[in-house]
Design a protein around this motif. Structure first.
Motif, mmCIF file in Angstrom:
data_model
loop_
_atom_site.group_PDB
_atom_site.id
_atom_site.type_symbol
_atom_site.label_atom_id
_atom_site.label_comp_id
_atom_site.label_asym_id
_atom_site.label_seq_id
_atom_site.Cartn_x
_atom_site.Cartn_y
_atom_site.Cartn_z
ATOM 1 N N UNK A 98 46.896 47.716 40.293
ATOM 2 C CA UNK A 98 46.604 47.129 41.605
ATOM 3 C C UNK A 98 47.256 45.752 41.635
ATOM 4 N N UNK A 99 47.331 45.145 42.812
ATOM 5 C CA UNK A 99 47.954 43.818 42.899
ATOM 6 C C UNK A 99 47.199 42.788 42.062
ATOM 7 N N UNK A 100 47.940 41.870 41.461
ATOM 8 C CA UNK A 100 47.304 40.779 40.726
ATOM 9 C C UNK A 100 46.682 39.790 41.720
ATOM 10 N N UNK A 101 47.134 39.805 42.961
ATOM 11 C CA UNK A 101 46.615 38.950 44.022
ATOM 12 C C UNK A 101 45.744 39.791 44.954
ATOM 13 N N UNK A 102 44.481 39.424 45.071
ATOM 14 C CA UNK A 102 43.533 40.169 45.905
ATOM 15 C C UNK A 102 42.846 39.215 46.882
ATOM 16 N N UNK A 103 42.175 39.775 47.860
ATOM 17 C CA UNK A 103 41.362 38.979 48.770
ATOM 18 C C UNK A 103 40.217 38.345 47.981
ATOM 19 N N UNK A 160 46.484 31.139 51.383
ATOM 20 C CA UNK A 160 47.930 31.340 51.412
ATOM 21 C C UNK A 160 48.526 30.849 52.732
ATOM 22 N N UNK A 161 49.815 31.000 52.882
ATOM 23 C CA UNK A 161 50.514 30.513 54.077
ATOM 24 C C UNK A 161 50.103 31.267 55.336
ATOM 25 N N UNK A 162 49.487 32.437 55.190
ATOM 26 C CA UNK A 162 48.971 33.201 56.321
ATOM 27 C C UNK A 162 47.511 32.876 56.608
ATOM 28 N N UNK A 163 46.985 31.824 55.977
ATOM 29 C CA UNK A 163 45.604 31.352 56.141
ATOM 30 C C UNK A 163 44.581 32.372 55.628
ATOM 31 N N UNK A 164 44.947 33.128 54.574
ATOM 32 C CA UNK A 164 44.045 34.097 53.954
ATOM 33 C C UNK A 164 43.540 33.540 52.635
ATOM 34 N N UNK A 165 42.237 33.668 52.384
ATOM 35 C CA UNK A 165 41.660 33.251 51.099
ATOM 36 C C UNK A 165 41.945 34.352 50.090
ATOM 37 N N UNK A 166 42.737 34.031 49.071
ATOM 38 C CA UNK A 166 43.150 35.007 48.068
ATOM 39 C C UNK A 166 42.843 34.467 46.670
ATOM 40 N N UNK A 167 42.867 35.359 45.689
ATOM 41 C CA UNK A 167 42.600 34.970 44.308
ATOM 42 C C UNK A 167 43.394 35.852 43.358
ATOM 43 N N UNK A 168 43.759 35.292 42.209
ATOM 44 C CA UNK A 168 44.311 36.110 41.136
ATOM 45 C C UNK A 168 43.150 36.884 40.528
ATOM 46 N N UNK A 169 43.364 38.167 40.261
ATOM 47 C CA UNK A 169 42.243 39.003 39.812
ATOM 48 C C UNK A 169 41.677 38.517 38.474
ATOM 49 N N UNK A 208 36.559 45.398 40.688
ATOM 50 C CA UNK A 208 36.567 45.314 42.155
ATOM 51 C C UNK A 208 37.825 45.925 42.786
ATOM 52 N N UNK A 209 38.965 45.773 42.136
ATOM 53 C CA UNK A 209 40.203 46.379 42.660
ATOM 54 C C UNK A 209 40.115 47.901 42.613
ATOM 55 N N UNK A 210 39.573 48.417 41.527
ATOM 56 C CA UNK A 210 39.390 49.870 41.408
ATOM 57 C C UNK A 210 38.455 50.368 42.508
ATOM 58 N N UNK A 211 37.357 49.685 42.731
ATOM 59 C CA UNK A 211 36.414 50.082 43.783
ATOM 60 C C UNK A 211 37.090 50.037 45.153
ATOM 61 N N UNK A 212 37.890 49.008 45.400
ATOM 62 C CA UNK A 212 38.613 48.904 46.676
ATOM 63 C C UNK A 212 39.561 50.080 46.848
ATOM 64 N N UNK A 213 40.269 50.441 45.778
ATOM 65 C CA UNK A 213 41.217 51.551 45.851
ATOM 66 C C UNK A 213 40.508 52.875 46.133
ATOM 67 N N UNK A 214 39.379 53.106 45.456
ATOM 68 C CA UNK A 214 38.624 54.348 45.664
ATOM 69 C C UNK A 214 38.091 54.392 47.095
ATOM 70 N N UNK A 215 37.529 53.271 47.581
ATOM 71 C CA UNK A 215 37.005 53.226 48.951
ATOM 72 C C UNK A 215 38.115 53.420 49.983
ATOM 73 N N UNK A 216 39.316 52.927 49.687
ATOM 74 C CA UNK A 216 40.434 53.059 50.627
ATOM 75 C C UNK A 216 40.796 54.522 50.874
ATOM 76 N N UNK A 217 40.541 55.387 49.909
ATOM 77 C CA UNK A 217 40.848 56.815 50.056
ATOM 78 C C UNK A 217 39.746 57.580 50.795
ATOM 79 N N UNK A 218 38.617 56.921 51.081
ATOM 80 C CA UNK A 218 37.529 57.486 51.892
ATOM 81 C C UNK A 218 37.160 58.910 51.479
ATOM 82 N N UNK A 219 36.882 59.101 50.209
ATOM 83 C CA UNK A 219 36.469 60.418 49.735
ATOM 84 C C UNK A 219 37.617 61.390 49.527
#
Length: 166
Positions: free
Chosen positions: A66-71, A92-101, A106-117
């Motif tokens: 997953x990306x090293x940079x996440x929300x 970031x320059x787009x005014x988004x609060x981001x963090x290095x993982x 949490x990234x794994x959970x985000x990826x699983x949820x993104x597939x919606x079952x």
């Protein structure tokens, strides 16, 4: 004429400040808590990671990343706002609060949820992510680290934990 002379002197001072910044000696050390991997170090790291991959694949795990940079919200949602003290985070320059993982779960959970079952369970996934934590360093614990994650999703009870431990 006096105004032009004043502006010229101000510009000279600004240029002197800028040129003194560019002549500062370059620090050749990596940032505190990180490290360089020279070829001999990479050989050892590659050997170790290859062993981890072999073991994971032997037991039916598939590799993911997953990306090293996440929300930033991905981490504050799990651990609360106080976790931001341990994150390398910024807006970031787009005014988004981001963090290095700081970890992979949490990234794994985000990826699983993104597939919606849409994923076939149980999942047996592994990763060897580079992670970052902004915290006090101790012996053997740096701000930059790699970790071997092996996760099983979709198995109830302790069965998945038992498989991972065996």
């Amino acid at each position: 004429d006096a105004k032009i002379l004043d502006k010229t002197n101000v510009n000279k001072k600004q240029n002197q400040k800028q040129s003194s910044k560019t002549t500062e000696k370059l620090d050749t050390n990596p940032p505190k808590g990180t490290r360089d991997f020279y070829p001999e170090d990479m050989r050892l790291r590659t050997w170790l990671f290859d062993r981890w991959r072999s073991v994971a694949k032997l037991y039916g795990f598939s590799e993911y990343d997953a990306p090293v940079l996440e929300s930033e919200a991905l981490y504050t949602r799990k651990a609360g706002e106080e976790v931001t003290q341990q994150l390398y985070n910024f807006v970031d320059k787009g005014d988004r609060a981001v963090a290095l993982r700081p970890e992979m779960t949490p990234s794994l959970a985000r990826m699983v949820m993104a597939k919606k079952g849409g994923l076939n369970l149980p999942l047996k996934w592994f990763s060897i992510p580079q992670c970052w934590r902004y915290e006090r360093m101790t012996r053997g614990r740096r701000r930059e680290h790699f970790q071997w994650n092996m996760d099983i999703w979709g198995v109830a009870g302790e069965k998945a934990d038992a498989e991972l431990l065996s």
